[in-house]
Design a protein around this motif. Structure first.
Motif, PDB file in Angstrom:
ATOM      1  N   CYS A  58       0.856  -1.180   0.000  1.00  0.00           N
ATOM      2  CA  CYS A  58       0.000   0.000   0.000  1.00  0.00           C
ATOM      3  C   CYS A  58       0.896   1.235   0.000  1.00  0.00           C
ATOM      4  O   CYS A  58       2.066   1.178   0.405  1.00  0.00           O
ATOM      5  CB  CYS A  58      -0.972   0.022   1.169  1.00  0.00           C
ATOM      6  SG  CYS A  58      -0.264   0.264   2.786  1.00  0.00           S
ATOM      7  N   ALA A  59       0.342   2.321  -0.482  1.00  0.00           N
ATOM      8  CA  ALA A  59       1.132   3.527  -0.662  1.00  0.00           C
ATOM      9  C   ALA A  59       0.251   4.761  -0.503  1.00  0.00           C
ATOM     10  O   ALA A  59      -0.910   4.754  -0.913  1.00  0.00           O
ATOM     11  CB  ALA A  59       1.774   3.534  -2.040  1.00  0.00           C
ATOM     12  N   VAL A  60       0.810   5.791   0.090  1.00  0.00           N
ATOM     13  CA  VAL A  60       0.117   7.067   0.229  1.00  0.00           C
ATOM     14  C   VAL A  60       0.500   7.964  -0.930  1.00  0.00           C
ATOM     15  O   VAL A  60       1.694   8.193  -1.178  1.00  0.00           O
ATOM     16  CB  VAL A  60       0.486   7.756   1.554  1.00  0.00           C
ATOM     17  CG1 VAL A  60      -0.267   9.079   1.691  1.00  0.00           C
ATOM     18  CG2 VAL A  60       0.172   6.850   2.733  1.00  0.00           C
ATOM     19  N   ASP A  61      -0.501   8.433  -1.641  1.00  0.00           N
ATOM     20  CA  ASP A  61      -0.257   9.357  -2.753  1.00  0.00           C
ATOM     21  C   ASP A  61       0.150  10.723  -2.207  1.00  0.00           C
ATOM     22  O   ASP A  61      -0.148  11.063  -1.061  1.00  0.00           O
ATOM     23  CB  ASP A  61      -1.536   9.475  -3.584  1.00  0.00           C
ATOM     24  CG  ASP A  61      -1.292   9.990  -4.984  1.00  0.00           C
ATOM     25  OD1 ASP A  61      -0.961  11.191  -5.122  1.00  0.00           O
ATOM     26  OD2 ASP A  61      -1.430   9.214  -5.931  1.00  0.00           O
ATOM     27  N   ARG A  62       0.800  11.489  -3.052  1.00  0.00           N
ATOM     28  CA  ARG A  62       1.183  12.838  -2.629  1.00  0.00           C
ATOM     29  C   ARG A  62      -0.008  13.789  -2.584  1.00  0.00           C
ATOM     30  O   ARG A  62       0.069  14.859  -1.972  1.00  0.00           O
ATOM     31  CB  ARG A  62       2.239  13.403  -3.571  1.00  0.00           C
ATOM     32  CG  ARG A  62       3.587  12.743  -3.421  1.00  0.00           C
ATOM     33  CD  ARG A  62       4.661  13.464  -4.219  1.00  0.00           C
ATOM     34  NE  ARG A  62       5.969  12.860  -3.992  1.00  0.00           N
ATOM     35  CZ  ARG A  62       6.766  13.165  -2.984  1.00  0.00           C
ATOM     36  NH1 ARG A  62       6.397  14.074  -2.103  1.00  0.00           N
ATOM     37  NH2 ARG A  62       7.926  12.571  -2.858  1.00  0.00           N
TER      38      ARG A  62
END
Length: 121
Positions: A96-100
């Motif tokens: 999972c990743a947090v977008d900017r």
């Protein structure tokens, strides 16, 4: 600095289901779009799905459309990926990743450590 921890991966037979969870600490997620990526052995990391912040718009890769569902619970600072009708080609490490940004831009500010999903009989 937000830290992400994925869970819910494992071994499943073709046609089965798994639900991945991504828990965040250190910063609230509610402003940001959140994405799931995956990387299979010998292949580049690819985007699987993304969910926007305020509008909750969702995006799916063609390969998982109709089988995977992304959702978020900002009160719990969590994001989920429900994976149904799994195929052997879904085998990968899922991140999972947090977008900017608050929308799905594809640019990542933080990554989780990944969870292995293996689809095999």
């Amino acid at each position: 600095q937000v830290q992400l921890v994925e869970s819910g991966g494992g071994l499943v037979q073709p046609g089965g289901s798994l639900r991945l969870s991504c828990a965040a600490t250190g910063s609230p997620l509610d402003y940001y779009a959140i994405a799931w990526f995956r990387q299979a052995p010998g292949k580049e990391r690819e985007s699987v799905s993304c969910i926007g912040s305020s509008d909750g718009d969702t995006v799916y890769a063609d390969s998982v459309k109709g089988r995977f569902t992304i959702s978020r619970n900002d009160a719990r600072n969590k994001v989920y990926l429900q994976m149904d009708s799994l195929k052997p080609e879904d085998t990968a490490v899922y991140y999972c990743a947090v977008d900017r940004y608050s929308y799905c831009s594809g640019t990542v500010r933080s990554w989780g450590q990944g969870t292995q999903v293996t689809v095999s009989s």
